[in-house]
Motif scaffolding. Structure first.
Motif, PDB file in Angstrom:
ATOM      1  N   HIS A  54     -10.531   6.365   0.150  1.00  0.00           N
ATOM      2  CA  HIS A  54     -10.098   6.748  -1.196  1.00  0.00           C
ATOM      3  C   HIS A  54     -10.805   5.916  -2.255  1.00  0.00           C
ATOM      4  O   HIS A  54     -11.237   6.437  -3.293  1.00  0.00           O
ATOM      5  CB  HIS A  54      -8.583   6.581  -1.334  1.00  0.00           C
ATOM      6  CG  HIS A  54      -8.149   6.156  -2.704  1.00  0.00           C
ATOM      7  ND1 HIS A  54      -8.284   6.959  -3.815  1.00  0.00           N
ATOM      8  CD2 HIS A  54      -7.632   4.983  -3.156  1.00  0.00           C
ATOM      9  CE1 HIS A  54      -7.847   6.315  -4.885  1.00  0.00           C
ATOM     10  NE2 HIS A  54      -7.461   5.105  -4.512  1.00  0.00           N
ATOM     11  N   PHE A  58      -2.600  10.283  -0.781  1.00  0.00           N
ATOM     12  CA  PHE A  58      -3.568   9.251  -0.394  1.00  0.00           C
ATOM     13  C   PHE A  58      -2.968   7.870  -0.642  1.00  0.00           C
ATOM     14  O   PHE A  58      -2.131   7.687  -1.523  1.00  0.00           O
ATOM     15  CB  PHE A  58      -4.870   9.414  -1.191  1.00  0.00           C
ATOM     16  CG  PHE A  58      -4.706   9.201  -2.674  1.00  0.00           C
ATOM     17  CD1 PHE A  58      -4.872   7.941  -3.248  1.00  0.00           C
ATOM     18  CD2 PHE A  58      -4.356  10.259  -3.509  1.00  0.00           C
ATOM     19  CE1 PHE A  58      -4.702   7.744  -4.603  1.00  0.00           C
ATOM     20  CE2 PHE A  58      -4.183  10.069  -4.880  1.00  0.00           C
ATOM     21  CZ  PHE A  58      -4.362   8.806  -5.426  1.00  0.00           C
ATOM     22  N   PRO A  59      -3.392   6.850   0.125  1.00  0.00           N
ATOM     23  CA  PRO A  59      -2.846   5.500  -0.043  1.00  0.00           C
ATOM     24  C   PRO A  59      -3.702   4.656  -0.986  1.00  0.00           C
ATOM     25  O   PRO A  59      -4.902   4.861  -1.112  1.00  0.00           O
ATOM     26  CB  PRO A  59      -2.912   4.936   1.385  1.00  0.00           C
ATOM     27  CG  PRO A  59      -4.124   5.602   1.970  1.00  0.00           C
ATOM     28  CD  PRO A  59      -4.220   6.972   1.343  1.00  0.00           C
ATOM     29  N   ALA A  60      -3.044   3.699  -1.637  1.00  0.00           N
ATOM     30  CA  ALA A  60      -3.760   2.737  -2.480  1.00  0.00           C
ATOM     31  C   ALA A  60      -2.904   1.491  -2.656  1.00  0.00           C
ATOM     32  O   ALA A  60      -1.676   1.582  -2.718  1.00  0.00           O
ATOM     33  CB  ALA A  60      -4.106   3.341  -3.841  1.00  0.00           C
ATOM     34  N   PRO A 111      -7.731  -0.348  -5.868  1.00  0.00           N
ATOM     35  CA  PRO A 111      -8.465   0.274  -4.758  1.00  0.00           C
ATOM     36  C   PRO A 111      -9.589  -0.600  -4.219  1.00  0.00           C
ATOM     37  O   PRO A 111     -10.040  -0.406  -3.087  1.00  0.00           O
ATOM     38  CB  PRO A 111      -9.022   1.562  -5.385  1.00  0.00           C
ATOM     39  CG  PRO A 111      -9.055   1.288  -6.856  1.00  0.00           C
ATOM     40  CD  PRO A 111      -7.872   0.408  -7.122  1.00  0.00           C
ATOM     41  N   THR A 162      -6.227   1.332   5.153  1.00  0.00           N
ATOM     42  CA  THR A 162      -5.983   2.778   5.114  1.00  0.00           C
ATOM     43  C   THR A 162      -6.500   3.403   3.827  1.00  0.00           C
ATOM     44  O   THR A 162      -6.465   4.625   3.687  1.00  0.00           O
ATOM     45  CB  THR A 162      -4.475   3.068   5.216  1.00  0.00           C
ATOM     46  OG1 THR A 162      -3.794   2.415   4.125  1.00  0.00           O
ATOM     47  CG2 THR A 162      -3.907   2.561   6.538  1.00  0.00           C
ATOM     48  N   TRP A 163      -6.956   2.569   2.871  1.00  0.00           N
ATOM     49  CA  TRP A 163      -7.296   3.061   1.539  1.00  0.00           C
ATOM     50  C   TRP A 163      -8.794   3.031   1.228  1.00  0.00           C
ATOM     51  O   TRP A 163      -9.215   3.408   0.153  1.00  0.00           O
ATOM     52  CB  TRP A 163      -6.563   2.223   0.486  1.00  0.00           C
ATOM     53  CG  TRP A 163      -6.969   0.770   0.488  1.00  0.00           C
ATOM     54  CD1 TRP A 163      -7.971   0.188  -0.243  1.00  0.00           C
ATOM     55  CD2 TRP A 163      -6.416  -0.282   1.275  1.00  0.00           C
ATOM     56  NE1 TRP A 163      -8.065  -1.154   0.030  1.00  0.00           N
ATOM     57  CE2 TRP A 163      -7.104  -1.472   0.962  1.00  0.00           C
ATOM     58  CE3 TRP A 163      -5.373  -0.344   2.216  1.00  0.00           C
ATOM     59  CZ2 TRP A 163      -6.812  -2.698   1.560  1.00  0.00           C
ATOM     60  CZ3 TRP A 163      -5.068  -1.565   2.807  1.00  0.00           C
ATOM     61  CH2 TRP A 163      -5.781  -2.718   2.478  1.00  0.00           C
ATOM     62  N   VAL A 216       0.871  -1.180   0.000  1.00  0.00           N
ATOM     63  CA  VAL A 216       0.000   0.000   0.000  1.00  0.00           C
ATOM     64  C   VAL A 216       0.905   1.226   0.000  1.00  0.00           C
ATOM     65  O   VAL A 216       1.682   1.422   0.933  1.00  0.00           O
ATOM     66  CB  VAL A 216      -0.932   0.010   1.226  1.00  0.00           C
ATOM     67  CG1 VAL A 216      -1.833   1.245   1.193  1.00  0.00           C
ATOM     68  CG2 VAL A 216      -1.762  -1.269   1.284  1.00  0.00           C
TER      69      VAL A 216
END
Length: 315
Positions: free
Chosen positions: A280, A187-189, A236, A276-277, A167
Motif C-alpha cells: 500500500h 487496506f492496512p496502514a 505508510p 502488511t502495509w 496497524v
C-alpha cells in the motif's frame, strides 16, 4: 505508467470507464520529459531514518527524481549532526528561490502542542503559502497533514483519550480517485498519534475530498479536488520495526503504553511483527508521483501558479 493508445481505439472508452490510465498518441507525442524535482521538508528529529524511509518509497518508480532536503531555519535540531545538515539540507530561505514539481512535508512529534506554540510555526506557514505558486503538488504526512489542514482550511486537531497506535484496516471511499488506483477495498496502514482530524470537518470543507477512513483510527487520506494537496494522517513510510521500537522505548521508560494493535501476531509483543502495509505504501507514493505530479506538472516550472486548469480541462 500510462498505456499509450490511438485516440479512436474502441478499447479507450472501456478502459477509461474502468479507471485504467490511458493516454492518447497525441498527448504522448507532445509530452516533454525531464527529471521531477521533489523537495522534502523533514520535520522529524530522527532525520536520517526519515530520509531513508521516504527515499525508499520514492525510489520505487521508473521516474527520475531530483531530491532536495529542506529544514526549518528557525528550529535547531538536536538529534541530527550539524555536519549532516550542512552537507545535505537547505534551509527554507535557501530553497524558496526554487520551484519544485512535488513537495513532502513530514510529521513531527509535537502533535499535543497548539500549532502556534511550535517554534517554527510562522516559518512553516510561510513555506505552505510559498508552495501555492512554487510547487505543483504537496504531500502532507501525519502532523504535517494536520498542520496543512489547519493553516489552509482552519480544520482543528482534537486530543484523543487513548493513543491511536498500531496497524489498522482502512476503507476506500472513492475508488475512482487516481490516488487510490489499484488499491484493495480495504487496506492496512500504521498510525501513531495522540490527536485526530475529524471526518465531518473535512467533508464540510469545499474543495476537499475524504478518500479513506478507518473505523478504529478515523481519517487516513484526504486531498484537494485538483490533486495539488494530499493529506495522509498515518505513517505508510514506517519500517517493519518502527512501531516495535517505539513500544519498546516507552516500556523501557516505564511509561503506560498499550501494545500496538493488529501489529504483532496474536497481539503478542514477544513475537516478531509482520509487515502488511508495504505494498500500500509503495502504491500510494507511486500514484501521487504519477497522477498528481508527473502527468500534470508543467514542463517549465516557471509556469506553476496557485490556480491551474482542473485535470478534466487538460484531457
Amino acid at each position: 505508467m500510462p498505456v499509450t493508445i490511438p485516440s479512436a481505439l474502441p478499447a479507450r472508452r472501456i478502459l477509461e470507464g474502468e479507471n485504467v490510465f490511458v493516454m492518447t498518441e497525441g498527448r504522448a507525442f507532445h509530452q516533454d520529459i525531464r527529471p521531477l524535482k521533489i523537495a522534502i521538508v523533514n520535520l522529524m528529529p530522527t532525520k536520517m531514518a526519515t530520509e531513508t524511509q521516504l527515499l525508499r518509497l520514492l525510489g520505487n518508480t521508473p521516474l527520475q527524481l531530483e531530491i532536495t532536503l529542506v529544514r526549518m531555519e528557525s528550529h535547531d535540531p538536536r538529534n541530527t549532526a550539524a555536519a549532516h545538515l550542512d552537507a545535505f539540507y537547505l534551509t527554507f530561505p535557501e530553497a524558496r528561490t526554487r520551484r519544485f514539481d512535488g513537495l513532502i512535508v513530514t510529521g513531527a512529534p509535537i502533535e499535543t502542542l497548539p500549532f502556534e506554540a511550535v517554534d517554527y510555526w510562522p516559518e512553516l506557514c510561510a513555506l505552505l503559502d510559498w508552495s501555492r505558486d512554487h510547487v505543483f503538488s504537496t504531500l502532507h504526512v501525519c502532523w504535517g497533514a494536520q498542520a496543512g489542514l489547519y493553516h489552509r482550511y482552519g480544520i482543528e486537531k482534537f486530543p484523543l483519550a487513548d493513543k491511536i497506535f498500531g496497524v489498522f484496516p482502512h476503507r476506500v471511499l472513492d475508488p475512482r480517485n487516481r490516488l487510490l488506483s489499484g488499491f484493495d477495498a480495504v487496506f492496512p496502514a500504521p498510525h501513531s498519534r495522540h490527536t485526530e482530524t475529524r471526518a465531518a470537518d473535512i467533508e464540510a470543507t469545499p474543495g476537499l475530498d475524504l478518500l479513506a477512513v478507518s473505523d478504529e483510527a478515523g481519517v487516513y487520506l484526504a486531498g484537494s479536488s485538483d490533486g495539488r494537496e494530499v493529506y495522509v494522517t498515518g505513517h505508510p513510510e514506517y519500517e517493519w520495526d518502527t512501531l516495535k521500537r517505539e513500544y519498546d522505548r516507552d516500556v523501557d521508560k516505564g511509561l503506560s503504553i498499550e501494545v500496538p494493535r493488529h501489529y504483532y501476531p496474536g497481539d503478542d509483543p514477544s513475537r516478531q511483527p509482520q509487515v502488511t502495509w508495504r505494498s500500500h505504501a509503495y502504491l500510494l507514493y507511486a500514484n501521487w508521483l504519477n497522477y498528481c505530479v508527473y502527468q500534470r506538472t508543467p514542463y517549465d516550472l516557471g509556469e506553476i501558479s496557485a490556480e491551474l486548469p482542473s485535470p478534466a480541462a487538460e484531457e
